[in-house]
Scaffold this motif. Structure first.
Motif, short mmCIF file in Angstrom:
data_model
loop_
_atom_site.label_atom_id
_atom_site.label_comp_id
_atom_site.label_asym_id
_atom_site.label_seq_id
_atom_site.Cartn_x
_atom_site.Cartn_y
_atom_site.Cartn_z
N CYS A 58 0.82 -1.20 0.00
CA CYS A 58 0.00 0.00 0.00
C CYS A 58 0.86 1.26 0.00
O CYS A 58 1.91 1.32 0.66
CB CYS A 58 -0.93 0.00 1.21
SG CYS A 58 -2.14 -1.33 1.17
N HIS A 112 0.46 4.02 1.40
CA HIS A 112 0.50 4.80 2.63
C HIS A 112 1.12 4.03 3.79
O HIS A 112 1.12 4.50 4.92
CB HIS A 112 -0.93 5.21 3.02
CG HIS A 112 -1.78 4.05 3.45
ND1 HIS A 112 -2.15 3.06 2.58
CD2 HIS A 112 -2.33 3.72 4.65
CE1 HIS A 112 -2.90 2.17 3.22
NE2 HIS A 112 -3.01 2.55 4.47
N SER A 117 -8.12 -3.94 8.37
CA SER A 117 -7.78 -2.62 7.84
C SER A 117 -8.34 -2.45 6.44
O SER A 117 -8.17 -3.33 5.59
CB SER A 117 -6.25 -2.45 7.80
OG SER A 117 -5.70 -2.53 9.10
N SER A 138 -8.89 0.77 3.32
CA SER A 138 -8.57 2.13 2.86
C SER A 138 -8.60 2.09 1.35
O SER A 138 -8.62 1.01 0.74
CB SER A 138 -7.18 2.55 3.34
OG SER A 138 -6.18 1.77 2.72
N HIS A 158 -5.71 0.04 0.15
CA HIS A 158 -5.96 -1.39 0.32
C HIS A 158 -6.87 -1.91 -0.79
O HIS A 158 -6.60 -2.92 -1.43
CB HIS A 158 -6.66 -1.66 1.66
CG HIS A 158 -5.74 -1.78 2.83
ND1 HIS A 158 -5.62 -0.79 3.76
CD2 HIS A 158 -4.92 -2.78 3.23
CE1 HIS A 158 -4.76 -1.17 4.69
NE2 HIS A 158 -4.31 -2.37 4.39
N ALA A 204 -10.95 1.84 9.31
CA ALA A 204 -11.11 2.52 8.03
C ALA A 204 -10.22 3.75 7.98
O ALA A 204 -10.48 4.75 8.65
CB ALA A 204 -12.57 2.90 7.82
N ALA A 205 -9.15 3.68 7.20
CA ALA A 205 -8.19 4.79 7.09
C ALA A 205 -8.54 5.67 5.90
O ALA A 205 -8.86 5.17 4.82
CB ALA A 205 -6.77 4.25 6.94
N ALA A 206 -8.48 6.97 6.11
CA ALA A 206 -8.82 7.91 5.02
C ALA A 206 -8.11 9.23 5.24
O ALA A 206 -7.72 9.57 6.36
CB ALA A 206 -10.33 8.13 4.96
N GLY A 226 -12.15 11.93 2.97
CA GLY A 226 -12.34 10.49 2.84
C GLY A 226 -13.66 10.03 3.42
O GLY A 226 -14.12 10.55 4.43
N ALA A 270 -14.25 6.60 3.88
CA ALA A 270 -14.02 5.16 4.01
C ALA A 270 -15.03 4.51 4.94
O ALA A 270 -15.60 3.46 4.64
CB ALA A 270 -12.60 4.90 4.50
N PRO A 305 -12.78 4.83 12.44
CA PRO A 305 -12.10 5.71 11.48
C PRO A 305 -10.70 6.05 11.99
O PRO A 305 -10.49 6.26 13.19
CB PRO A 305 -12.99 6.96 11.45
CG PRO A 305 -14.27 6.56 12.10
CD PRO A 305 -13.92 5.50 13.09
N LEU A 357 -4.95 8.87 7.62
CA LEU A 357 -3.70 8.58 6.95
C LEU A 357 -2.62 9.55 7.45
O LEU A 357 -2.90 10.75 7.64
CB LEU A 357 -3.85 8.71 5.44
CG LEU A 357 -4.81 7.72 4.76
CD1 LEU A 357 -4.91 8.03 3.28
CD2 LEU A 357 -4.36 6.29 4.98
#
Length: 312
Positions: A20, A22, A116, A118, A121, A148-150, A154, A156, A176, A179
């Motif tokens: 990924c 990030h 995880s 995003s 992902h 959920a990464a954003a 975002g 997500a 949440p 990033l």
């Protein structure tokens, strides 16, 4: 007396089938390096003695550790620890295969599964992997959570919730998370991609340093489990097996810089450094981890902080 640990993170491997853009620890299919199982087992015993609540097995992709992951989950449960695995879920393309892969861990005593997700992902694996992993966890009595990464703007968490509802499934707890531009994210994320806010909104003590330590695949022991902690020597307090977890935590608790971060916080550290040196640091950050990384990764700021906080 030292306070009990909240969570010990054991980063079992640098290996991951995903790469990924990030990723803080820069995991991927081209990486090598696994945490020695004996080191991990000794750390579990030390964590139990410190009243630890949860042990989190992460990576890289912890499922890449194979049978060692099952043995470590069983060892942690035998010590009375709650067990968590944080995963990208590349191993769960459908419910049947997800259940087959997760069932041995459930038998070993796995308590929680953190999946995880995003945009990076899902550029590599469909969101259906997360749905399948969650369904398998529920069937096996393992508590699922979606992380959920954003970045800025975002959605997500909302997208994940909508995907579960569309599939006719009850969404699990969705956590949440932002990033952060460290590790591979330092090259892959632009300032406009980040959901930053004024640093004054981040005031207060760090809730993680010393209470949520981590051991990385090379044995480095850091005072927190931030995704970039292993890149910052100021957050490292030894390397196992030469240094035990207890010894590393004792060093951390005696460290003036760590004490300031734990007591006054990173915003106060920024103001201290700027007030007594020529160093200037960002006025906006994603969260306290981001700001901490900016300070401790800045040679001038770190030198000034150590000088100003050195015992007289």
């Amino acid at each position: 007396m030292s306070p009990p640990l909240r969570c010990l993170t054991l980063s079992l491997t640098n290996r991951c089938p995903l790469r990924c853009s990030h990723c803080g620890p820069r995991s991927g299919p081209d990486r090598t390096g696994d945490l020695d199982e004996a080191v991990a087992t000794a750390a579990l015993r030390a964590a139990a003695r410190r009243g630890c609540e949860v042990v989190n097995f992460s990576g890289g992709e912890p499922f890449a550790a194979g049978a060692a992951l099952e043995r470590l989950v069983a060892a942690a449960r035998a010590l009375g620890l709650l067990t968590r695995v944080t995963t990208g879920a590349a191993w769960s393309p459908d419910p049947a295969r997800a259940r087959a892969r997760l069932e041995p861990l459930a038998r070993a005593g796995l308590s929680q599964l953190y999946v995880s997700v995003s945009a990076p992902h899902q550029a590599a694996i469909p969101l259906g992997h997360a749905l399948a992993a969650t369904a398998a966890a529920r069937e096996l009595g393992v508590e699922p959570t979606i992380v959920a990464a954003a970045g800025r703007g975002g959605e997500a968490a909302r997208q994940v919730r909508a995907a579960f509802l569309e599939a006719g499934a009850t969404p699990p707890w969705i956590l949440p998370t932002p990033l952060i531009p460290f590790g591979r994210g330092a090259e892959g994320l632009r300032p406009q991609d980040l959901d930053q806010r004024p640093v004054e909104e981040l005031s207060g003590p760090c809730p993680s340093l010393a209470l949520s330590p981590a051991i990385h695949p090379d044995g480095t022991i850091t005072g927190c489990a931030s995704v970039f902690a292993a890149d910052l020597p100021a957050l490292a307090f030894g390397r196992a097996p030469a240094t035990t977890l207890e010894e590393a935590l004792a060093r951390l608790e005696a460290n003036p810089l760590a004490a300031w971060i734990r007591g006054a916080g990173v915003v106060a550290l920024k103001r201290l450094v700027e007030g007594r040196s020529e160093v200037r640091l960002p006025e906006r950050a994603v969260n306290i981890c981001h700001l901490c990384g900016e300070i401790l990764g800045h040679p001038g700021a770190l030198a000034a902080a150590r000088r100003l906080l050195a015992p007289s």
